[in-house]
Design an enzyme around this catalytic site. Structure first.
Site, mmCIF file in Angstrom:
data_model
loop_
_atom_site.group_PDB
_atom_site.id
_atom_site.type_symbol
_atom_site.label_atom_id
_atom_site.label_comp_id
_atom_site.label_asym_id
_atom_site.label_seq_id
_atom_site.Cartn_x
_atom_site.Cartn_y
_atom_site.Cartn_z
ATOM 1 N N LYS A 1 24.747 41.738 18.813
ATOM 2 C CA LYS A 1 23.951 41.340 20.235
ATOM 3 C C LYS A 1 24.768 41.314 21.315
ATOM 4 O O LYS A 1 24.117 41.848 22.382
ATOM 5 C CB LYS A 1 23.355 39.729 19.824
ATOM 6 C CG LYS A 1 22.389 39.335 21.091
ATOM 7 C CD LYS A 1 21.926 37.972 21.110
ATOM 8 C CE LYS A 1 23.136 37.256 21.809
ATOM 9 N NZ LYS A 1 22.322 35.992 22.210
ATOM 10 N N ASN A 2 25.709 40.656 21.320
ATOM 11 C CA ASN A 2 26.647 40.993 22.368
ATOM 12 C C ASN A 2 27.078 42.235 22.987
ATOM 13 O O ASN A 2 27.724 42.377 24.084
ATOM 14 C CB ASN A 2 28.071 39.865 22.235
ATOM 15 C CG ASN A 2 27.521 38.577 22.305
ATOM 16 O OD1 ASN A 2 26.459 38.131 22.694
ATOM 17 N ND2 ASN A 2 28.483 37.651 21.489
ATOM 18 N N ARG B 1 20.574 34.430 30.244
ATOM 19 C CA ARG B 1 21.656 34.728 31.621
ATOM 20 C C ARG B 1 22.222 36.078 31.201
ATOM 21 O O ARG B 1 22.448 36.629 32.492
ATOM 22 C CB ARG B 1 22.944 33.828 30.853
ATOM 23 C CG ARG B 1 22.480 32.110 31.131
ATOM 24 C CD ARG B 1 23.701 31.233 31.027
ATOM 25 N NE ARG B 1 23.375 29.767 31.042
ATOM 26 C CZ ARG B 1 23.721 29.095 32.465
ATOM 27 N NH1 ARG B 1 23.978 29.793 33.373
ATOM 28 N NH2 ARG B 1 23.036 27.930 32.439
ATOM 29 N N CYS C 1 22.251 26.835 36.727
ATOM 30 C CA CYS C 1 23.793 27.080 37.429
ATOM 31 C C CYS C 1 24.032 26.245 38.499
ATOM 32 O O CYS C 1 23.267 26.412 39.513
ATOM 33 C CB CYS C 1 24.023 28.535 37.647
ATOM 34 S SG CYS C 1 23.809 29.616 36.183
ATOM 35 N N ARG D 1 28.966 28.054 38.869
ATOM 36 C CA ARG D 1 28.137 29.076 38.177
ATOM 37 C C ARG D 1 28.829 30.051 37.598
ATOM 38 O O ARG D 1 29.905 30.640 38.209
ATOM 39 C CB ARG D 1 27.261 29.917 39.405
ATOM 40 C CG ARG D 1 26.225 28.902 39.936
ATOM 41 C CD ARG D 1 25.538 29.616 41.055
ATOM 42 N NE ARG D 1 26.555 30.067 41.945
ATOM 43 C CZ ARG D 1 26.241 30.453 43.365
ATOM 44 N NH1 ARG D 1 25.070 29.863 44.060
ATOM 45 N NH2 ARG D 1 27.169 30.838 44.361
ATOM 46 N N VAL E 1 28.082 33.197 37.411
ATOM 47 C CA VAL E 1 28.043 34.447 38.326
ATOM 48 C C VAL E 1 28.910 34.619 39.342
ATOM 49 O O VAL E 1 29.188 35.364 39.969
ATOM 50 C CB VAL E 1 26.596 34.290 38.652
ATOM 51 C CG1 VAL E 1 25.479 34.599 37.383
ATOM 52 C CG2 VAL E 1 26.285 33.511 39.718
ATOM 53 N N LEU F 1 32.147 34.721 39.622
ATOM 54 C CA LEU F 1 33.316 35.605 39.510
ATOM 55 C C LEU F 1 32.807 36.940 39.377
ATOM 56 O O LEU F 1 33.249 38.137 39.775
ATOM 57 C CB LEU F 1 33.972 35.582 37.986
ATOM 58 C CG LEU F 1 34.667 34.134 37.972
ATOM 59 C CD1 LEU F 1 35.393 33.951 36.807
ATOM 60 C CD2 LEU F 1 35.971 34.091 39.079
ATOM 61 N N ILE G 1 36.731 26.756 25.834
ATOM 62 C CA ILE G 1 35.930 27.906 26.597
ATOM 63 C C ILE G 1 34.862 27.507 27.395
ATOM 64 O O ILE G 1 34.653 27.720 28.459
ATOM 65 C CB ILE G 1 35.371 29.177 25.468
ATOM 66 C CG1 ILE G 1 36.567 29.717 24.675
ATOM 67 C CG2 ILE G 1 34.899 30.417 26.533
ATOM 68 C CD1 ILE G 1 37.678 30.483 25.479
#
Length: 429
Positions: A22-23, A102, A126, A131, A133, A135, A338
């Site tokens: 999936k990734n 996401r 977020c 967030r 996003v 980066l 993580i």
């Protein structure tokens, strides 16, 4: 709402075919936005997230045709998608779609690179300043994009097109690496990404992009170099096997005991997880077909693990390992480095009788000889499958509720486990 009923106690024996990752499938589908020719993707898993991304791409005017086995067919075969973004009619990705997944925010990179504009809703949940996003947006700005946040949308423009740049991420980011990689393929000049994520799925996307005419070297390492090209063309690419799915089933075998062939699994994609399983008492053998996992007779040994970016132990297997450690012969420690708040499965595992204590980002698990079946509720994708693993070894019946989380990331899970001897069924309604 569907539920899964499991009666534990059966060993797993047989063969489980591993689906496409999936990734990798999601960013590969998004990469189709970079060309006006058809991208053919093979071995695409039939998942709720894949279906949702098809809707999102369709909103932009992308035409997608699917071929392959249908859900419910006993023989496994990933679907083949023919994706044509020849006529992009809309560069806006609305909140009602992006909020559901996401990864759909990643369309901002290819749309900006090819169409020179994109209006993409920020993913739901977020908080400003934290967030994921941020980066990603920084990387696109380095490539020459002008981006403002307006009304919950990232409004991005690059009237003169994107240009090559030096992009150094302050911390490893899979999403940032994917988007920078895709956007840079059509940028003028050379882009160098340092401290890039090294996940195999990123290398797989780069491999596909190179088949489409991109010039990318170093993908799968922390330094990626992209020579921008004027245009990408169509290609055919098979999605690599899902290392997280393979690791999940390997842990299920270690939990129940038995002997299972993970057909199509590739050990080089998941060595850290295999090393942990061996430490825990499983026997792992590479075969011509994939990976063979066995645990016969010996108990489950406790392990201490910290999650880390690839090639370390993946955060996406943390919940599954915790389920396995609930039956270890001693005390285990798992530290999550993580993501924050990724111990939501602890409370549900406790319903089986598991003994787990939390201290910040570390969980200490006191193994028990027996678990008991219970009604439990899935909280997210990886947590939900950890409950299935626990249920497979628990005494009595377990009912797993809210399994739509499972359908986001696991193709035909109940069929694959049932074929190996598990007593498991989906209950509709």
């Amino acid at each position: 709402m569907d539920r899964i009923r499991i009666v534990g106690g059966n060993k797993l024996n047989g063969t489980i075919p591993i689906s496409g990752a999936k990734n990798a499938a999601l960013p590969l589908m998004i990469a189709a936005l970079l060309t006006d020719e058809t991208l053919i993707l093979e071995n695409v898993p039939r998942l709720a997230d894949v279906a949702l991304l098809q809707r999102i791409l369709g909103n932009h005017g992308v035409d997608i045709m699917s071929a392959g086995k249908r859900p419910g067919d006993r023989e496994h075969q990933g679907q083949t998608l023919h994706i044509s973004a020849a006529n992009i009619i809309d560069t806006t990705a609305p909140y009602d779609l992006v909020s559901k997944m996401r990864a759909s925010f990643w369309v901002i990179g290819p749309l900006l690179a090819r169409m020179k504009e994109a209006n993409v809703s920020l993913p739901g949940g977020c908080a400003i300043g934290t967030r994921p996003v941020d980066l990603l947006i920084m990387a696109l700005e380095k490539l020459g994009a002008e981006i403002v946040i307006d009304g919950g949308y990232a409004v991005a423009r690059a009237p003169q097109g994107l240009h090559g740049a030096e992009i150094e991420f302050p911390k490893v980011t899979v999403s940032g690496t994917h988007v920078a990689l895709m956007a840079a393929t059509l940028a003028k000049g050379t882009t160098v990404i340092t401290n890039a994520a090294c996940e195999p799925e990123i290398a797989d996307v780069a491999d596909c992009l190179n088949k489409m005419g991109a010039k990318i070297t170093g993908a799968g390492t922390s330094r990626i170099v992209i020579e921008g090209v004027e245009k990408l063309h169509g290609a055919r690419h098979a999605v690599l096997p899902d290392r997280i799915e393979a690791g999940t089933y390997a842990m299920a075998v270690a939990m129940t005991g038995g002997d299972v062939q993970l057909q199509g699994a590739r050990p080089e994609l998941m060595q850290a997880a295999l090393d942990v399983l061996i430490e825990a008492g499983a026997t792992i053998t590479q075969t011509n077909e994939g990976i063979r996992v066995q645990r016969n007779g010996s108990g489950i040994r406790p392990v201490d693990v910290s999650t880390s970016p690839f090639p370390g132990f993946p955060t996406d297997l943390q919940a599954q390992l915790m389920a396995l450690m609930t039956r270890a012969e001693g005390s285990s420690r798992i530290t999550e480095t993580i993501f924050e708040n990724r111990f939501m499965h602890v409370q549900e595992l406790a319903r089986f009788g598991a003994r787990i204590a939390l201290d910040g980002e570390t969980a200490t698990i006191e193994g028990r000889p027996k678990l008991r079946g219970a009604p439990v509720m899935a909280t997210d994708l990886r947590a939900s499958v950890s409950l299935v693993i626990a249920a497979l070894a628990a005494e009595g019946e377990t009912m797993v509720n809210r399994i739509y989380h499972l359908d986001r990331g696991f193709e035909r899970l109940e069929d694959k486990l049932s074929a190996c001897g598990a007593t498991i069924e989906r209950i509709s309604g």
